[in-house]
Design a protein around this motif. Structure first.
Motif, short mmCIF file in Angstrom:
data_model
loop_
_atom_site.label_atom_id
_atom_site.label_comp_id
_atom_site.label_asym_id
_atom_site.label_seq_id
_atom_site.Cartn_x
_atom_site.Cartn_y
_atom_site.Cartn_z
N CYS A 286 0.82 -1.21 0.00
CA CYS A 286 0.00 0.00 0.00
C CYS A 286 0.85 1.26 0.00
N ILE A 287 2.17 1.11 0.14
CA ILE A 287 3.06 2.26 0.20
C ILE A 287 3.50 2.65 -1.21
N THR A 288 3.52 3.95 -1.48
CA THR A 288 4.09 4.48 -2.72
C THR A 288 4.83 5.76 -2.36
N PRO A 289 5.68 6.27 -3.25
CA PRO A 289 6.32 7.56 -2.99
C PRO A 289 5.32 8.70 -2.87
N ASP A 290 4.07 8.49 -3.32
CA ASP A 290 3.04 9.52 -3.26
C ASP A 290 2.08 9.34 -2.09
N GLY A 291 2.32 8.36 -1.22
CA GLY A 291 1.41 8.09 -0.10
C GLY A 291 0.80 6.71 -0.22
N PHE A 292 -0.25 6.46 0.55
CA PHE A 292 -0.90 5.16 0.54
C PHE A 292 -1.72 4.96 -0.73
N ARG A 293 -1.85 3.71 -1.14
CA ARG A 293 -2.76 3.35 -2.23
C ARG A 293 -3.58 2.15 -1.78
N TYR A 294 -4.77 2.03 -2.33
CA TYR A 294 -5.63 0.89 -2.06
C TYR A 294 -6.66 0.80 -3.16
#
Length: 544
Positions: A9-17
């Motif tokens: 769920c981690i990306t350089p832009d914040g969480f993703r889901y």
């Protein structure tokens, strides 16, 4: 993003889901209807199961929305949150709680029914007539010391002092060695783990050194407020043995509310001391003392000696290269004899070292020289490192830096900006205690250490911060009603120069989430948004 992006769920832009908004149609292959009455409403009109037998195909125009959140670390699976369940907690996060157990007394119930149980012998006579499942259930759930002392006498045989007060257990010599005379092991185990059993019985049944076996006591923490023993478990399920820091029989702690910061410092000191001295011995460092506990100053000095030896590089290959630490808080056992958590309610923690490598065998024969001849024994922290490497390959970024950034810049899953979005429960200069976006337990908390990847990289101040944050986590979860919590450490290998950070995961068990096929697939089902659980924790925050 490329298809090879890691499952996180981690990306350089914040969480993703992901968000599932299911709409579909189901073909109906049923032949007949079985319409039956289910009961009646208050006015006498019938309630039938007509809705269960639709005619024709079934259109599902708008099923529940489901959030799918990959764990930050792919090996821990994926979390699913049903929107309708989570929405019911949004207005009142305090509803995320477990009600305390109700008081229960078999003696008082029998008295209310007119039975004579006014003496110990009368209670024994009556209790022995109950079937075993009833006795086991009362051993686990009674809050009446009179109940529990009777159950204790049914479970085992005691010796007595001159006043006919139990003074110890009766033992017998058998072919397998010396054993206590225990009539019902399940009943014995459950009753000694009930906090309401009088302390004098806990002492002689399970807490006095030696009553649980022949494990040697090889360390000790003692202060004016507490006393802790360090036991060696040489014949261990952990290869090469492990150690256990147990609150001593004169410092009984069965509940988190009884646990002090001094207790936590003592439990953790024995872990730090054992780990540092073992590595010091392997590296040829001088240990300040023997047959005596190291002071905090001596412990820090020894840590610095070890770090210097390792940084100098002229060290022999170490047979051990990682730590293992864990804590099972709480005990329960069902009347069916299914144990639900730890081996003992008395607060204790376990720790060990993990080997660097061991030879691999096949059919009892040592394998010939090959790339897979040497095997690195399992350590859960190694799986974190694998996730880090994969993440950096895909993004060119540091996983832990991005994880912390995502935590600090979190937005709510329901996108509402009128409600708290913070996942952080507690922090200081050295540590961050927070709710993970993807909880693997419905009430999981994580503790992230800012500047250390293992305890050898943690100085005195950092170790003290870890100790305090652990106490805050366990007391806060307990204040919400959690009675059984497993805590595990994810640490990097000793000579690993990566940016991997030391991470602890607190994993409560909840009454209606025992784990089933979903959890066996690492699919974790949650009924709240992580932001609302963080708010519930902050409202119950216990700082001392």
């Amino acid at each position: 993003m490329s298809k090879s992006f890691p499952k996180t769920c981690i990306t350089p832009d914040g969480f993703r889901y992901a968000i599932h908004s299911p709409s579909y149609s189901v073909s109906n292959f049923r032949n007949e209807c079985s319409i039956e009455p289910l009961g009646e409403f208050a006015d006498g009109s019938p309630h039938r199961n007509t809705v269960n037998f639709p005619s024709g195909n079934v259109p599902i125009s708008q099923a529940d929305i489901v959030y799918e959140i990959p764990n930050p670390f792919a090996f821990r699976g994926t979390t699913y949150i049903t929107k309708s369940w989570a929405e019911s907690k949004v207005a009142d996060p305090s509803s995320i709680a477990i009600k305390p157990r109700a008081s229960a007394s078999l003696c008082k119930t029998l008295e209310a029914l007119g039975h004579s149980v006014d003496s110990h012998n009368n209670r024994l006579e009556v209790f022995r007539k109950f079937p075993e499942p009833v006795l086991l259930a009362m051993a686990a759930n009674s809050t009446d010391p009179d109940d529990l002392t009777v159950l204790a006498h049914i479970s085992c045989e005691f010796t007595y002092d001159t006043e006919q007060t139990p003074s110890g257990l009766r033992y017998e010599k058998t072919a397998g060695g010396i054993k206590a005379v225990i009539a019902n092991h399940a009943l014995f185990e459950i009753v000694v783990n009930n906090p309401y059993l009088p302390d004098s019985y806990k002492e002689i049944m399970v807490l006095r050194p030696g009553v649980q076996g022949t494990s040697e006591i090889v360390g000790e923490w003692r202060s004016k407020d507490n006393h802790i023993f360090e036991y060696l478990r040489s014949n261990s399920y952990i290869p090469w043995g492990h150690y256990a820091a147990n609150m001593a029989n004169d410092s009984i702690r069965y509940h988190a509310s009884e646990l002090s910061l001094s207790d936590m410092n003592g439990l953790r000191h024995l872990y730090y001391q054992r780990t540092f001295t073992r590595f010091a011995e392997l590296l040829g460092c001088k240990i300040p003392t023997s047959q005596k506990m190291l002071s905090e100053t001596e412990l820090e000095s020894l840590r610095l000696d070890i770090v210097k030896k390792l940084s100098d590089g002229a060290t022999p290959p170490l047979p051990f290269s990682a730590t293992l630490w864990g804590w099972n808080y709480g005990f329960d056992c069902a009347a069916s004899k299914y144990r639900l958590h730890a081996s003992h309610q008395m607060i204790h923690q376990q720790f060990a070292l993990l080997p660097s490598s061991v030879p691999v065998h096949n059919s009892d024969k040592k394998l010939a020289a090959s790339p897979w001849q040497e095997y690195t024994p399992y350590g859960c922290g190694d799986l974190i490192r694998e996730c880090m490497d994969r993440y950096e390959e895909a993004t060119g970024s540091d996983l832990f830096a991005d994880y912390e950034s995502a935590i600090r810049n979190n937005t709510r899953m329901d996108c509402r900006d009128d409600l708290p979005a913070s996942l952080i429960v507690f922090e200081d200069r050295d540590v961050l205690l927070f709710v993970p976006k993807a909880q693997t337990s419905q009430w999981e908390l994580q503790l992230l250490v800012n500047s250390a990847g293992n305890i050898l990289e943690a100085d005195s101040g950092t170790r003290n911060s870890i100790n305090k944050a652990m106490l805050v986590a366990i007391k806060t979860l307990s204040a919400l009603g959690a009675e059984m919590i497993s805590t595990i450490e994810f640490s990097k290998r000793l000579q690993d120069k990566s940016s991997q950070r030391l991470l602890y995961s607190f994993l409560p068990k909840l009454p209606f989430s025992p784990g089933a096929f979903s959890e066996a697939q690492l699919r974790w089902i949650n009924g709240h948004y992580p932001e609302d659980f963080a708010r519930a924790c902050r409202e119950k925050l216990v700082l001392n």
